[in-house]
Design a protein around this motif. Structure first.
Motif, PDB file in Angstrom:
ATOM      1  N   SER A 231       0.079  -7.473 -12.324  1.00 53.01           N
ATOM      2  CA  SER A 231       0.743  -6.284 -12.872  1.00 53.01           C
ATOM      3  C   SER A 231      -0.188  -5.075 -12.964  1.00 53.01           C
ATOM      4  O   SER A 231       0.257  -3.979 -13.275  1.00 53.01           O
ATOM      5  CB  SER A 231       1.319  -6.591 -14.256  1.00 53.01           C
ATOM      6  N   THR A 232      -1.485  -5.264 -12.694  1.00 55.08           N
ATOM      7  CA  THR A 232      -2.436  -4.159 -12.829  1.00 55.08           C
ATOM      8  C   THR A 232      -2.364  -3.208 -11.641  1.00 55.08           C
ATOM      9  O   THR A 232      -1.912  -3.585 -10.551  1.00 55.08           O
ATOM     10  CB  THR A 232      -3.873  -4.688 -12.972  1.00 55.08           C
ATOM     11  N   ARG A 233      -2.814  -1.978 -11.895  1.00 53.62           N
ATOM     12  CA  ARG A 233      -2.921  -0.990 -10.811  1.00 53.62           C
ATOM     13  C   ARG A 233      -4.374  -0.647 -10.509  1.00 53.62           C
ATOM     14  O   ARG A 233      -4.651   0.159  -9.614  1.00 53.62           O
ATOM     15  CB  ARG A 233      -2.170   0.293 -11.192  1.00 53.62           C
ATOM     16  N   ASP A 234      -5.285  -1.241 -11.256  1.00 52.53           N
ATOM     17  CA  ASP A 234      -6.697  -0.895 -11.130  1.00 52.53           C
ATOM     18  C   ASP A 234      -7.420  -1.844 -10.170  1.00 52.53           C
ATOM     19  O   ASP A 234      -7.144  -3.037 -10.142  1.00 52.53           O
ATOM     20  CB  ASP A 234      -7.378  -0.960 -12.508  1.00 52.53           C
ATOM     21  N   GLY A 235      -8.364  -1.305  -9.440  1.00 50.36           N
ATOM     22  CA  GLY A 235      -9.239  -2.123  -8.607  1.00 50.36           C
ATOM     23  C   GLY A 235      -8.587  -2.732  -7.384  1.00 50.36           C
ATOM     24  O   GLY A 235      -9.113  -3.695  -6.804  1.00 50.36           O
ATOM     25  N   LEU A 236      -7.438  -2.198  -6.964  1.00 55.11           N
ATOM     26  CA  LEU A 236      -6.727  -2.780  -5.825  1.00 55.11           C
ATOM     27  C   LEU A 236      -7.273  -2.291  -4.485  1.00 55.11           C
ATOM     28  O   LEU A 236      -7.221  -3.013  -3.492  1.00 55.11           O
ATOM     29  CB  LEU A 236      -5.235  -2.473  -5.916  1.00 55.11           C
ATOM     30  N   SER A 237      -7.807  -1.057  -4.469  1.00 54.39           N
ATOM     31  CA  SER A 237      -8.222  -0.487  -3.180  1.00 54.39           C
ATOM     32  C   SER A 237      -9.367  -1.291  -2.568  1.00 54.39           C
ATOM     33  O   SER A 237      -9.391  -1.523  -1.358  1.00 54.39           O
ATOM     34  CB  SER A 237      -8.626   0.975  -3.351  1.00 54.39           C
ATOM     35  N   GLY A 238     -10.304  -1.758  -3.406  1.00 56.24           N
ATOM     36  CA  GLY A 238     -11.405  -2.557  -2.891  1.00 56.24           C
ATOM     37  C   GLY A 238     -10.926  -3.872  -2.296  1.00 56.24           C
ATOM     38  O   GLY A 238     -11.402  -4.296  -1.234  1.00 56.24           O
ATOM     39  N   LEU A 239      -9.965  -4.526  -2.974  1.00 53.90           N
ATOM     40  CA  LEU A 239      -9.408  -5.778  -2.465  1.00 53.90           C
ATOM     41  C   LEU A 239      -8.608  -5.542  -1.182  1.00 53.90           C
ATOM     42  O   LEU A 239      -8.680  -6.340  -0.244  1.00 53.90           O
ATOM     43  CB  LEU A 239      -8.525  -6.432  -3.532  1.00 53.90           C
ATOM     44  N   ARG A 240      -7.840  -4.448  -1.155  1.00 63.32           N
ATOM     45  CA  ARG A 240      -7.084  -4.115   0.068  1.00 63.32           C
ATOM     46  C   ARG A 240      -8.033  -3.914   1.243  1.00 63.32           C
ATOM     47  O   ARG A 240      -7.789  -4.397   2.347  1.00 63.32           O
ATOM     48  CB  ARG A 240      -6.246  -2.850  -0.131  1.00 63.32           C
ATOM     49  N   ASN A 241      -9.119  -3.192   0.993  1.00 62.97           N
ATOM     50  CA  ASN A 241     -10.092  -2.945   2.064  1.00 62.97           C
ATOM     51  C   ASN A 241     -10.743  -4.250   2.519  1.00 62.97           C
ATOM     52  O   ASN A 241     -10.974  -4.454   3.720  1.00 62.97           O
ATOM     53  CB  ASN A 241     -11.160  -1.956   1.591  1.00 62.97           C
ATOM     54  N   GLN A 242     -11.052  -5.130   1.557  1.00 62.84           N
ATOM     55  CA  GLN A 242     -11.646  -6.419   1.903  1.00 62.84           C
ATOM     56  C   GLN A 242     -10.698  -7.240   2.765  1.00 62.84           C
ATOM     57  O   GLN A 242     -11.101  -7.840   3.765  1.00 62.84           O
ATOM     58  CB  GLN A 242     -12.001  -7.190   0.629  1.00 62.84           C
ATOM     59  N   MET A 243      -9.414  -7.243   2.383  1.00 62.40           N
ATOM     60  CA  MET A 243      -8.428  -8.004   3.159  1.00 62.40           C
ATOM     61  C   MET A 243      -8.222  -7.400   4.539  1.00 62.40           C
ATOM     62  O   MET A 243      -7.995  -8.121   5.514  1.00 62.40           O
ATOM     63  CB  MET A 243      -7.120  -8.093   2.394  1.00 62.40           C
ATOM     64  N   HIS A 244      -8.311  -6.074   4.609  1.00 64.74           N
ATOM     65  CA  HIS A 244      -8.174  -5.452   5.931  1.00 64.74           C
ATOM     66  C   HIS A 244      -9.369  -5.808   6.808  1.00 64.74           C
ATOM     67  O   HIS A 244      -9.200  -6.093   8.000  1.00 64.74           O
ATOM     68  CB  HIS A 244      -8.042  -3.936   5.791  1.00 64.74           C
ATOM     69  N   ARG A 245     -10.583  -5.802   6.213  1.00 61.97           N
ATOM     70  CA  ARG A 245     -11.781  -6.156   6.987  1.00 61.97           C
ATOM     71  C   ARG A 245     -11.717  -7.588   7.501  1.00 61.97           C
ATOM     72  O   ARG A 245     -12.155  -7.879   8.615  1.00 61.97           O
ATOM     73  CB  ARG A 245     -13.036  -5.974   6.127  1.00 61.97           C
ATOM     74  N   LEU A 246     -11.165  -8.474   6.679  1.00 58.63           N
ATOM     75  CA  LEU A 246     -11.018  -9.872   7.096  1.00 58.63           C
ATOM     76  C   LEU A 246      -9.782 -10.074   7.968  1.00 58.63           C
ATOM     77  O   LEU A 246      -9.797 -10.841   8.929  1.00 58.63           O
ATOM     78  CB  LEU A 246     -10.930 -10.787   5.872  1.00 58.63           C
ATOM     79  N   GLY A 247      -8.688  -9.397   7.613  1.00 60.20           N
ATOM     80  CA  GLY A 247      -7.406  -9.625   8.271  1.00 60.20           C
ATOM     81  C   GLY A 247      -7.343  -9.101   9.690  1.00 60.20           C
ATOM     82  O   GLY A 247      -6.726  -9.722  10.562  1.00 60.20           O
ATOM     83  N   ARG A 248      -8.001  -7.958   9.923  1.00 57.32           N
ATOM     84  CA  ARG A 248      -7.945  -7.360  11.269  1.00 57.32           C
ATOM     85  C   ARG A 248      -8.547  -8.287  12.322  1.00 57.32           C
ATOM     86  O   ARG A 248      -7.906  -8.559  13.349  1.00 57.32           O
ATOM     87  CB  ARG A 248      -8.636  -5.994  11.255  1.00 57.32           C
ATOM     88  N   PRO A 249      -9.782  -8.818  12.125  1.00 61.80           N
ATOM     89  CA  PRO A 249     -10.299  -9.760  13.128  1.00 61.80           C
ATOM     90  C   PRO A 249      -9.458 -11.030  13.263  1.00 61.80           C
ATOM     91  O   PRO A 249      -9.267 -11.535  14.372  1.00 61.80           O
ATOM     92  CB  PRO A 249     -11.709 -10.100  12.609  1.00 61.80           C
ATOM     93  N   LEU A 250      -8.949 -11.551  12.121  1.00 62.79           N
ATOM     94  CA  LEU A 250      -8.123 -12.763  12.182  1.00 62.79           C
ATOM     95  C   LEU A 250      -6.832 -12.508  12.941  1.00 62.79           C
ATOM     96  O   LEU A 250      -6.402 -13.317  13.765  1.00 62.79           O
ATOM     97  CB  LEU A 250      -7.819 -13.256  10.762  1.00 62.79           C
ATOM     98  N   GLY A 251      -6.187 -11.371  12.649  1.00 55.38           N
ATOM     99  CA  GLY A 251      -4.946 -11.031  13.354  1.00 55.38           C
ATOM    100  C   GLY A 251      -5.173 -10.815  14.831  1.00 55.38           C
ATOM    101  O   GLY A 251      -4.393 -11.277  15.670  1.00 55.38           O
ATOM    102  N   LEU A 252      -6.269 -10.116  15.175  1.00 50.92           N
ATOM    103  CA  LEU A 252      -6.565  -9.868  16.584  1.00 50.92           C
ATOM    104  C   LEU A 252      -6.922 -11.157  17.309  1.00 50.92           C
ATOM    105  O   LEU A 252      -6.544 -11.349  18.465  1.00 50.92           O
ATOM    106  CB  LEU A 252      -7.696  -8.847  16.711  1.00 50.92           C
ATOM    107  N   GLN A 253      -7.680 -12.036  16.620  1.00 49.20           N
ATOM    108  CA  GLN A 253      -8.023 -13.316  17.255  1.00 49.20           C
ATOM    109  C   GLN A 253      -6.771 -14.107  17.599  1.00 49.20           C
ATOM    110  O   GLN A 253      -6.582 -14.559  18.732  1.00 49.20           O
ATOM    111  CB  GLN A 253      -8.910 -14.143  16.323  1.00 49.20           C
ATOM    112  N   MET A 254      -5.870 -14.259  16.607  1.00 48.99           N
ATOM    113  CA  MET A 254      -4.639 -15.005  16.861  1.00 48.99           C
ATOM    114  C   MET A 254      -3.714 -14.247  17.798  1.00 48.99           C
ATOM    115  O   MET A 254      -3.027 -14.838  18.632  1.00 48.99           O
ATOM    116  CB  MET A 254      -3.936 -15.313  15.540  1.00 48.99           C
TER     117      MET A 254
END
Length: 455
Positions: A231-254
């Motif tokens: 339910s929080t709105r704080d500290g989400l941008s860092g997690l979003r960026n982390q998931m994008h950094r991890l997700g982009r290579p994983l998505g491209l690999q698959m």
């Protein structure tokens, strides 16, 4: 999860991976079963509809697999949090994951919506276009919905609750099959829509999956401990960026791996409607095996992420090698069963003798690529568990674009191998990818395993 550094026996690793992996396998198969039900029921409606479904499903599978791979970034983020009992942080990670995957779904919708206007320029038989176009549009609508469901599913998997997504997918598959029956063939008051009916049913089932998994997360008391962070709105941008950094290579690999199959479908279409339909049938069979392997691989990623969060490299490595032993054992059994029963399996999809003959010719390359497929799935997931995913993108580009696609064209057209020649690139590309993933995993974990803290 055991928090001590005592080395766990292989038997206990097998049991833990099976406990996590079997529901994931069933859930992953749910994704394939939706396409499989469409293919079987459409194939018995008409051969033209089967070929049209084959073209659209291969194109859409490319972006669906990319979206699925992108969502896999949630596991190496949530898994260590769960192992350390940081429940509020895990809830926050889920919210960030939903935002990241929702944005991706919207982007894919716009990208594939643009591609719609170029369908007539992709070299497919002109007589298929009247069926391809409406089916494409209906399935397009489900892309953002599927992306949001993926995020929820990876969160549930990452905390070790793999059964809820399994039951949701089973229910959605039943809904989809009944919807297919009503709308493809026009049962009772429902109109006979053929391939379009299959698309409508699949899209509605994906909407149902998202609604149910969200309802479970909100209403079930077992997930209340994650609500504060969610339910929080704080500290989400860092997690979003982390998931994008991890997700982009994983998505491209698959995505690049899937592209080698999807773009081969385009090559098969150059040979005619029969090879395209046969490719669709064999791809469904192969995807079923892939998702079984990937269920075990996903369990490896979850267990590895937990051990990684606890700094237990010895059990981390043992988990990965146990997983490959399990995948290899299953792969040998499946390859034998499918290769010896290929004609009977093919008859489930179509009665067309020419399509059945072409499918049988694809059995040899299918059997040959199982070893490499299991290797790349297992150690790709092990690298995902330790959040070492950037090299996967480079290796995938080398194996699935630089090697696989030119080799498919060379063997299929230049040397006249036809449909089976196009498929012979898969054993080479998948085995090379598996060897590179294994080498990277050994390199990344050897130093940690040999340090005094891990003895």
């Amino acid at each position: 999860m055991q928090t001590s550094r005592q080395t766990i026996s292989y038997g206990r690793h097998v049991h833990a991976l099976a406990t996590l992996g079997i529901p994931i396998i069933i859930g992953q198969l749910g994704t394939i079963i939706q396409g499989l039900a469409d293919t079987i029921m459409v194939g018995h409606f008409s051969a033209h509809s089967l070929a049209a479904a084959g073209f659209v499903n291969n194109i859409m599978t490319l972006v669906l697999i990319f979206a699925l791979g992108y969502s896999y970034a949630i596991t190496p983020v949530v898994g260590p949090m769960h192992a350390r009992e940081e429940f509020a942080e895990a809830g926050k990670a889920l919210k960030a994951g939903l935002q990241a995957n929702g944005l991706l779904g919207a982007a894919l919708f716009l990208l594939m919506g643009t591609l719609y206007f170029f369908l007539d320029r992709m070299g497919q038989p002109a007589e298929l276009l009247p069926e391809i176009r409406p089916y494409y549009l209906v399935v397009l609508v489900s892309l953002p919905v599927q992306s949001l469901f993926n995020a929820f599913k990876q969160f549930f998997d990452g905390i070790g609750h793999t059964r809820a997504p399994m039951w949701i997918m089973i229910g959605a598959n039943v809904f989809n099959i009944v919807g297919n029956w009503l709308l493809i063939y026009g049962v009772g008051p429902f109109p006979q829509l053929g391939l379009l009916g299959a698309g409508i049913s699949t899209t509605l089932s994906r909407v149902l999956m998202l609604a149910v998994i969200y309802g479970i997360f909100v209403a079930n008391p077992a997930y209340r401990k994650y609500h504060e962070g969610f339910s929080t709105r704080d500290g989400l941008s860092g997690l979003r960026n982390q998931m994008h950094r991890l997700g982009r290579p994983l998505g491209l690999q698959m995505g690049m791996e899937t592209a080698s199959f999807s773009l081969c479908a385009v090559m098969q279409g150059w040979l005619g409607a029969g090879p395209l339909a046969a490719h669709q049938v064999m791809t469904n069979i192969g995807s079923t095996c892939f998702m079984i392997y990937y269920g075990i691989g996903a369990a490896v990623a979850i267990r590895v992420s937990h051990f990684h969060g606890l700094g237990d490299t010895a059990n981390l490595r043992r988990t990965a090698f146990t997983g490959y032993g399990m995948i290899l054992s299953v792969g040998i059994v499946l390859a034998l069963l499918i290769s010896t029963s290929i004609h009977e399996i093919c008859s489930l999809f179509t009665d067309d003798a020419e399509i059945q003959r072409i499918v049988a010719s694809l059995a040899l390359p299918f059997v040959l690529y199982q070893l490499g497929d299991g290797l790349q799935i297992n150690f790709g997931n092990a690298l995902r568990g330790i959040a070492d995913v950037r090299p996967l993108m480079r290796y995938a580009f080398l194996c699935y674009v630089v090697v696989s696609l030119p080799l498919s064209y060379l063997l299929g057209f230049t040397f006249g191998g036809g449909p089976a020649g196009i498929w012979m690139s898969y054993p080479v590309a998948l085995t090379l990818a598996g060897a590179l993933f294994l080498r990277r995993f050994l390199h990344q974990t050897r130093a940690a395993a040999q340090s005094p803290a891990h003895h």
